[in-house]
Design a protein around this motif. Structure first.
Motif, mmCIF file in Angstrom:
data_model
loop_
_atom_site.group_PDB
_atom_site.id
_atom_site.type_symbol
_atom_site.label_atom_id
_atom_site.label_comp_id
_atom_site.label_asym_id
_atom_site.label_seq_id
_atom_site.Cartn_x
_atom_site.Cartn_y
_atom_site.Cartn_z
ATOM 1 N N ALA A 1 7.602 6.388 4.833
ATOM 2 C CA ALA A 1 6.397 7.182 5.949
ATOM 3 C C ALA A 1 5.261 5.986 5.948
ATOM 4 N N ALA A 2 5.135 5.132 4.768
ATOM 5 C CA ALA A 2 4.233 4.210 4.815
ATOM 6 C C ALA A 2 5.383 2.610 4.043
ATOM 7 N N HIS B 1 3.856 0.652 2.347
ATOM 8 C CA HIS B 1 2.471 0.245 0.974
ATOM 9 C C HIS B 1 2.311 1.550 0.568
ATOM 10 N N ALA B 2 1.417 0.917 -0.678
ATOM 11 C CA ALA B 2 0.868 2.728 -0.592
ATOM 12 C C ALA B 2 -0.621 2.058 -0.696
ATOM 13 N N MET B 3 -1.251 0.999 -0.253
ATOM 14 C CA MET B 3 -2.503 0.676 0.354
ATOM 15 C C MET B 3 -2.538 1.704 1.594
ATOM 16 N N GLN B 4 -1.431 1.593 2.212
ATOM 17 C CA GLN B 4 -1.675 2.459 3.430
ATOM 18 C C GLN B 4 -1.844 4.846 2.942
ATOM 19 N N ILE B 5 -0.933 4.712 2.116
ATOM 20 C CA ILE B 5 -1.112 6.010 1.884
ATOM 21 C C ILE B 5 -2.895 5.901 1.057
ATOM 22 N N GLU B 6 -3.275 5.517 -0.153
ATOM 23 C CA GLU B 6 -4.892 5.286 -0.981
ATOM 24 C C GLU B 6 -5.393 4.960 0.413
ATOM 25 N N ARG B 7 -5.784 4.593 1.709
ATOM 26 C CA ARG B 7 -6.553 4.144 2.423
ATOM 27 C C ARG B 7 -6.660 5.032 3.233
ATOM 28 N N VAL B 8 -5.424 5.976 4.121
ATOM 29 C CA VAL B 8 -4.959 6.384 5.726
ATOM 30 C C VAL B 8 -4.976 5.759 6.773
ATOM 31 N N ARG B 9 -3.754 4.869 6.402
ATOM 32 C CA ARG B 9 -4.051 3.231 7.332
ATOM 33 C C ARG B 9 -2.717 3.454 7.987
ATOM 34 N N GLN B 10 -2.472 3.649 9.026
ATOM 35 C CA GLN B 10 -1.375 3.197 10.058
ATOM 36 C C GLN B 10 -0.805 1.586 10.071
ATOM 37 N N LYS B 11 0.459 1.483 9.637
ATOM 38 C CA LYS B 11 1.116 0.761 10.797
ATOM 39 C C LYS B 11 0.131 -0.401 11.555
ATOM 40 N N PRO B 12 -0.290 -1.198 11.786
ATOM 41 C CA PRO B 12 -0.456 -2.060 13.063
ATOM 42 C C PRO B 12 -0.155 -2.230 14.091
ATOM 43 N N SER B 13 -0.398 -1.890 15.560
ATOM 44 C CA SER B 13 0.247 -1.852 16.785
ATOM 45 C C SER B 13 1.912 -2.687 16.892
ATOM 46 N N PHE B 14 1.455 -3.798 16.449
ATOM 47 C CA PHE B 14 3.318 -4.891 16.213
ATOM 48 C C PHE B 14 3.060 -4.414 14.479
ATOM 49 N N PRO B 15 4.237 -4.086 14.537
ATOM 50 C CA PRO B 15 5.181 -3.394 14.593
ATOM 51 C C PRO B 15 5.196 -2.546 14.831
ATOM 52 N N GLY B 16 4.116 -1.659 14.822
ATOM 53 C CA GLY B 16 4.334 -0.289 14.231
ATOM 54 C C GLY B 16 4.407 0.438 15.617
ATOM 55 N N LEU B 17 4.498 0.276 17.242
ATOM 56 C CA LEU B 17 4.589 0.526 18.604
ATOM 57 C C LEU B 17 6.395 0.701 18.462
ATOM 58 N N PHE B 18 7.493 -0.493 17.493
ATOM 59 C CA PHE B 18 8.160 -0.842 18.223
ATOM 60 C C PHE B 18 8.925 0.112 17.263
ATOM 61 N N THR C 1 1.522 12.550 8.800
ATOM 62 C CA THR C 1 2.568 12.099 7.590
ATOM 63 C C THR C 1 1.456 11.463 6.566
ATOM 64 N N LEU C 2 1.359 10.695 7.392
ATOM 65 C CA LEU C 2 0.212 9.639 5.731
ATOM 66 C C LEU C 2 -0.752 10.460 5.633
ATOM 67 N N HIS C 3 -1.700 11.252 6.065
ATOM 68 C CA HIS C 3 -2.355 11.838 5.214
ATOM 69 C C HIS C 3 -2.068 13.461 4.056
ATOM 70 N N ARG C 4 -0.735 13.687 4.368
ATOM 71 C CA ARG C 4 -0.160 14.591 4.113
ATOM 72 C C ARG C 4 0.271 14.138 2.024
ATOM 73 N N LEU C 5 0.498 12.515 2.263
ATOM 74 C CA LEU C 5 0.565 11.453 1.639
ATOM 75 C C LEU C 5 -0.039 11.464 0.616
ATOM 76 N N HIS C 6 -1.091 10.979 1.361
ATOM 77 C CA HIS C 6 -2.339 10.553 0.920
ATOM 78 C C HIS C 6 -2.885 11.667 -0.801
ATOM 79 N N LEU C 7 -2.897 12.872 0.138
ATOM 80 C CA LEU C 7 -3.811 14.147 -1.049
ATOM 81 C C LEU C 7 -2.169 14.183 -1.873
#
Length: 318
Positions: free
Chosen positions: A250-251, A253-270, A281-287
């Protein structure tokens, strides 16, 4: 190659490239309204505790902006293909059996060519079966529980041909239905073995809308982390040092959850089946991370603190 996979279109490749450049400058902002709408349903009630052990694994140094959209400091972070052994009084099982012997030919060769260089782990990556054999004190496994059906969370099963698998029914249908798999390197690991389907048939837990009590005693509860794949789940575990959440991909790295930052489009779109739902889901993990430690499977430093039963506990964010 027995697991044919969808091939990316030119449009998808262009969208990923353009999206990555845009996201590096203007990352997707936090949805404050959605964040305020999330409620905390509380933790399960239980008297039992379990042990969660991260198996040994070597890290891979990854550029931070390739993992966390729009973040450049630190310049690199440690990633790995970690598997976790969970000991419950009634069973011992492995979460995310990540890596098999000869993975290059048995799994990676079945991936889309455009993402193989990005996801290929270091040559010294430890196969799951080798990591288990290095821990003779651990009991024999009763089953495996992938958080989702991507190659780097199931291909280790190829070295355990008789081991049963517990898999979210939505995830199994998504991965195994149709002539062409949505992702490669998965079907060979799941066919011709006992599979126990489960549903997220339980009430909301913490910030998550659905759950499934694995043993009926509240000590191990699966929660809905859909988005990365349709049936992605996390595992809430009540250990002697408190609750933790194994969050799969769902993330990354923990930094994604802490900052609510998605994966970049590459490779995120794939790799993210539904980018919008993954972001929610990142928002829910953040809380949730404000209440308990959250451990993404590929966050090497977070997993390392679970490398032994007496390892130092991970503290929740203040």
């Amino acid at each position: 190659m027995s697991d044919p996979v969808r091939k990316p279109t030119l449009r998808q490749c262009c969208s990923a490239a353009v999206g990555s450049l845009h996201g590096a400058v203007r990352p997707r902002p936090v949805d404050e309204r959605y964040l305020r709408s999330i409620t905390d349903a509380g933790l399960p009630s239980t008297q039992r505790t379990v042990t969660v052990t991260a198996l040994p694994q070597v890290p891979r140094s990854a550029p931070t902006p390739a993992v966390v959209e729009g973040v450049f400091t630190p310049s690199r972070i440690a990633s790995s293909l970690t598997s976790f052994v969970v000991q419950h009084p009634e069973a011992t099982f492995i979460v995310d059996p990540s890596y098999c012997l000869d993975a290059e030919h048995r799994a990676i060769a079945q991936l889309q060519g455009v993402i193989r260089p990005f996801v290929r782990p270091p040559a010294e990556t430890i196969p799951t079966i080798t990591a288990l054999r290095s821990q003779p004190a651990l009991p024999a496994l009763d089953f495996a529980l992938p958080t989702h059906a991507h190659w780097d969370h199931v291909c280790g099963l190829l070295d355990f041909p008789e081991l049963p698998v517990h898999l979210h029914s939505i995830e199994r249908s998504w991965a195994m239905t149709g002539p062409v798999a949505p992702v490669g390197g998965v079907r060979d690991a799941l066919v011709d073995r006992p599979v126990v389907d489960y549903e997220l048939d339980g009430p909301p837990v913490l910030t998550f809308t659905r759950s499934h009590d694995l043993f009926g005693d509240g000590s191990l509860v699966l929660v809905d982390l859909a988005g990365h794949t349709p049936g992605s789940v996390g595992l809430l575990a009540h250990t002697a040092r408190g609750w933790i959440l194994l969050a799969g991909d769902a993330a990354w790295h923990a930094m994604q959850i802490e900052r609510v930052r998605q994966k970049p489009s590459f490779p995120g779109l794939f790799v993210d089946e539904n980018r919008d739902l993954t972001f929610k889901t990142l928002h829910r993990l953040h809380l949730a991370m404000r209440l308990i430690p959250v451990i993404p499977t590929h966050d090497h430093d977070a997993a390392r603190r679970l490398a032994a039963p007496d390892a130092e506990a991970v503290e929740p964010l203040p």
